[in-house]
Motif scaffolding. Structure first.
Motif, PDB file in Angstrom:
ATOM      1  N   HIS A  60    -100.129  19.137  42.987  1.00 37.67           N
ATOM      2  CA  HIS A  60    -101.590  19.050  43.085  1.00 37.67           C
ATOM      3  C   HIS A  60    -102.124  20.141  44.005  1.00 37.67           C
ATOM      4  CE1 HIS A  60    -105.595  17.347  43.322  1.00 37.67           C
ATOM      5  NE2 HIS A  60    -105.504  17.319  44.649  1.00 37.67           N
ATOM      6  N   ILE A  61    -101.458  20.339  45.141  1.00 39.38           N
ATOM      7  CA  ILE A  61    -101.897  21.391  46.064  1.00 39.38           C
ATOM      8  C   ILE A  61    -101.784  22.760  45.410  1.00 39.38           C
ATOM      9  CG2 ILE A  61    -101.357  22.538  48.247  1.00 39.38           C
ATOM     10  CD1 ILE A  61    -102.748  19.830  48.558  1.00 39.38           C
ATOM     11  N   LEU A  62    -100.664  22.986  44.693  1.00 40.87           N
ATOM     12  CA  LEU A  62    -100.460  24.284  44.053  1.00 40.87           C
ATOM     13  C   LEU A  62    -101.505  24.539  42.973  1.00 40.87           C
ATOM     14  CD1 LEU A  62     -96.561  24.291  43.714  1.00 40.87           C
ATOM     15  CD2 LEU A  62     -97.944  25.719  45.237  1.00 40.87           C
ATOM     16  N   GLU A  63    -101.929  23.499  42.281  1.00 40.18           N
ATOM     17  CA  GLU A  63    -102.923  23.668  41.216  1.00 40.18           C
ATOM     18  C   GLU A  63    -104.318  23.933  41.793  1.00 40.18           C
ATOM     19  OE1 GLU A  63    -102.595  20.147  38.942  1.00 40.18           O
ATOM     20  OE2 GLU A  63    -100.752  20.761  37.898  1.00 40.18           O
ATOM     21  N   LYS A  64    -104.566  23.478  43.011  1.00 39.34           N
ATOM     22  CA  LYS A  64    -105.887  23.677  43.621  1.00 39.34           C
ATOM     23  C   LYS A  64    -106.045  25.074  44.175  1.00 39.34           C
ATOM     24  CE  LYS A  64    -107.997  20.693  46.011  1.00 39.34           C
ATOM     25  NZ  LYS A  64    -108.394  19.706  47.056  1.00 39.34           N
ATOM     26  N   ASP A  65    -104.981  25.655  44.662  1.00 43.71           N
ATOM     27  CA  ASP A  65    -105.049  27.007  45.197  1.00 43.71           C
ATOM     28  C   ASP A  65    -103.753  27.737  44.887  1.00 43.71           C
ATOM     29  OD1 ASP A  65    -103.067  26.467  47.321  1.00 43.71           O
ATOM     30  OD2 ASP A  65    -104.658  25.220  48.188  1.00 43.71           O
ATOM     31  N   GLU A  66    -103.663  28.932  45.302  1.00 43.93           N
ATOM     32  CA  GLU A  66    -102.489  29.763  45.023  1.00 43.93           C
ATOM     33  C   GLU A  66    -101.544  29.829  46.208  1.00 43.93           C
ATOM     34  OE1 GLU A  66    -101.837  31.043  42.118  1.00 43.93           O
ATOM     35  OE2 GLU A  66    -103.699  30.218  41.286  1.00 43.93           O
ATOM     36  N   GLY A  67    -101.666  28.945  47.099  1.00 43.12           N
ATOM     37  CA  GLY A  67    -100.846  29.006  48.312  1.00 43.12           C
ATOM     38  C   GLY A  67     -99.440  28.485  48.113  1.00 43.12           C
ATOM     39  N   SER A  68     -98.769  29.055  47.115  1.00 45.40           N
ATOM     40  CA  SER A  68     -97.413  28.584  46.819  1.00 45.40           C
ATOM     41  C   SER A  68     -96.434  28.905  47.934  1.00 45.40           C
ATOM     42  CB  SER A  68     -96.924  29.195  45.509  1.00 45.40           C
ATOM     43  OG  SER A  68     -96.873  30.608  45.605  1.00 45.40           O
ATOM     44  N   GLU A  69     -96.771  29.907  48.737  1.00 44.40           N
ATOM     45  CA  GLU A  69     -95.862  30.286  49.812  1.00 44.40           C
ATOM     46  C   GLU A  69     -96.166  29.535  51.107  1.00 44.40           C
ATOM     47  OE1 GLU A  69     -93.276  32.209  49.350  1.00 44.40           O
ATOM     48  OE2 GLU A  69     -93.857  32.437  47.253  1.00 44.40           O
ATOM     49  N   GLU A  70     -97.188  28.694  51.074  1.00 44.69           N
ATOM     50  CA  GLU A  70     -97.504  27.927  52.275  1.00 44.69           C
ATOM     51  C   GLU A  70     -96.351  26.981  52.604  1.00 44.69           C
ATOM     52  OE1 GLU A  70    -100.065  28.077  54.346  1.00 44.69           O
ATOM     53  OE2 GLU A  70    -100.764  29.834  53.223  1.00 44.69           O
ATOM     54  N   PRO A  71     -96.054  26.762  53.873  1.00 47.45           N
ATOM     55  CA  PRO A  71     -94.907  25.926  54.249  1.00 47.45           C
ATOM     56  C   PRO A  71     -95.153  24.448  53.950  1.00 47.45           C
ATOM     57  CG  PRO A  71     -96.129  26.559  56.205  1.00 47.45           C
ATOM     58  CD  PRO A  71     -96.746  27.313  55.055  1.00 47.45           C
ATOM     59  N   ALA A  72     -94.074  23.754  53.622  1.00 48.80           N
ATOM     60  CA  ALA A  72     -94.124  22.310  53.364  1.00 48.80           C
ATOM     61  C   ALA A  72     -92.793  21.695  53.788  1.00 48.80           C
ATOM     62  CB  ALA A  72     -94.391  22.036  51.894  1.00 48.80           C
ATOM     63  N   ILE A  73     -92.848  20.432  54.116  1.00 44.38           N
ATOM     64  CA  ILE A  73     -91.638  19.712  54.525  1.00 44.38           C
ATOM     65  C   ILE A  73     -91.363  18.612  53.508  1.00 44.38           C
ATOM     66  CG2 ILE A  73     -90.600  18.211  56.266  1.00 44.38           C
ATOM     67  CD1 ILE A  73     -92.138  19.707  58.387  1.00 44.38           C
ATOM     68  N   LEU A  74     -90.134  18.602  53.000  1.00 41.97           N
ATOM     69  CA  LEU A  74     -89.721  17.585  52.034  1.00 41.97           C
ATOM     70  C   LEU A  74     -88.968  16.480  52.776  1.00 41.97           C
ATOM     71  CD1 LEU A  74     -89.623  16.907  48.979  1.00 41.97           C
ATOM     72  CD2 LEU A  74     -87.363  17.992  48.937  1.00 41.97           C
ATOM     73  N   HIS A  75     -89.441  15.253  52.605  1.00 41.99           N
ATOM     74  CA  HIS A  75     -88.825  14.123  53.297  1.00 41.99           C
ATOM     75  C   HIS A  75     -87.934  13.329  52.326  1.00 41.99           C
ATOM     76  CE1 HIS A  75     -91.298  14.642  56.902  1.00 41.99           C
ATOM     77  NE2 HIS A  75     -92.312  14.920  56.074  1.00 41.99           N
ATOM     78  N   ALA A  76     -86.768  12.960  52.796  1.00 43.58           N
ATOM     79  CA  ALA A  76     -85.817  12.192  51.978  1.00 43.58           C
ATOM     80  C   ALA A  76     -85.563  10.835  52.634  1.00 43.58           C
ATOM     81  CB  ALA A  76     -84.496  12.940  51.837  1.00 43.58           C
ATOM     82  N   PRO A  77     -85.383   9.793  51.832  1.00 43.12           N
ATOM     83  CA  PRO A  77     -85.083   8.462  52.399  1.00 43.12           C
ATOM     84  C   PRO A  77     -83.669   8.414  52.971  1.00 43.12           C
ATOM     85  CG  PRO A  77     -84.911   8.414  50.019  1.00 43.12           C
ATOM     86  CD  PRO A  77     -85.443   9.775  50.367  1.00 43.12           C
ATOM     87  N   LYS A  78     -83.445   7.445  53.812  1.00 42.56           N
ATOM     88  CA  LYS A  78     -82.129   7.234  54.405  1.00 42.56           C
ATOM     89  C   LYS A  78     -81.388   6.159  53.617  1.00 42.56           C
ATOM     90  CE  LYS A  78     -82.331   9.960  58.078  1.00 42.56           C
ATOM     91  NZ  LYS A  78     -81.370  11.046  58.322  1.00 42.56           N
ATOM     92  N   TYR A  79     -80.135   6.436  53.301  1.00 40.70           N
ATOM     93  CA  TYR A  79     -79.299   5.469  52.589  1.00 40.70           C
ATOM     94  C   TYR A  79     -78.104   5.098  53.470  1.00 40.70           C
ATOM     95  CZ  TYR A  79     -81.961   6.922  48.500  1.00 40.70           C
ATOM     96  OH  TYR A  79     -82.976   7.199  47.630  1.00 40.70           O
TER      97      TYR A  79
END
Length: 254
Positions: free
Chosen positions: A133-152
């Motif tokens: 959704h963020i990528l479709e709103k703007d072109e900031g594909s290189e903007e930093p993001a953090i991917l969170h994973a669950p704990k098992y």
């Protein structure tokens, strides 16, 4: 030396002595008949009859003793075999009980893991949708993001790794494989990554979680087949060939 050897050795020596004394006894009978007439013969004959009775009683005694010893030896062998059978059955019952306890514990943990994996799939789907959704709103594909994973967490599997051999090599190998993706808990990053990469990564993890859920179900069925009348549905390799036409294992992270 077998128990019957001394007995038959004594009996053989006794018979040999009787044989060697047959002629002297015959000479004595003849002499008595000539010298003392019928009375002496009757005396000698009665003695021989008594002697024969002693021989027959001795033979019967040896025979009964041999029979008794053989029966005693057979009873002892039967008792030893019975004790060995009881021990084998006790060992088998103990092993079956240990397998049953292990299967129940692992199946319960996989049941709980199924719910957590389903939730994890939803978490990755939400992150993928957000980044897209963020990528479709703007072109900031290189903007930093953090991917969170669950704990098992899998404490039962971890505590019983050394007992997995009780399940047999095929089931044990599948159990190890299906628990391995829990290492996905380690993908939480030390730093951000570009949004476009995070979105792709999240989508791939959603797909992998779907496959993982199916494989968890397959292994649960295999575990339950060890306890009940249900048939083994087959190994994970067979399941993957049926699903994808090739053998592959679910990756937890690139």
């Amino acid at each position: 030396m077998p128990n019957w050897v001394p007995q038959w050795l004594c009996l053989s020596l006794f018979g040999l002595g009787v044989f060697l004394n047959i002629r002297p006894v015959a000479e004595i009978i003849k002499t008595f008949i000539e010298v003392a007439g019928g009375e002496a013969f009757a005396t000698v004959l009665s003695g021989l009859v008594g002697f024969a009775g002693v021989i027959l009683a001795t033979l019967a005694g040896f025979r009964n003793l041999t029979k008794s010893q053989l029966e005693t030896a057979q009873r002892e062998r039967d008792a030893r075999e019975h004790q060995a059978d009881l021990k084998r059955q006790a060992d088998l019952d103990a092993r079956n009980h240990e397998v049953s306890v292990l299967v129940s514990a692992l199946e319960a943990e996989l049941s709980a893991l199924t719910n957590r994996v389903e939730q994890g799939k939803n978490v990755f789907q939400q992150q993928a949708d957000y980044f897209q959704h963020i990528l479709e709103k703007d072109e900031g594909s290189e903007e930093p993001a953090i991917l969170h994973a669950p704990k098992y967490s899998t404490p039962i599997f971890t505590a019983n790794i050394d007992k997995l051999g009780l399940l047999g090599p095929s089931v044990a190998g599948d159990v190890v494989e299906v628990f391995a993706p829990t290492a996905i808990s380690d993908i939480n990053q030390e730093g951000p990554i570009p949004r476009n990469i995070a979105a792709q990564f999240a989508r791939s993890l959603v797909t992998q979680h779907r496959k993982w859920l199916l494989e968890i179900l397959q292994v649960r069925k295999r575990l339950l087949s060890l306890q009940g009348p249900t048939e083994d549905p087959g190994s994970l390799d067979e399941f993957r060939r049926n699903q994808n036409g090739q053998s592959s294992s679910p990756a937890t992270a690139p």
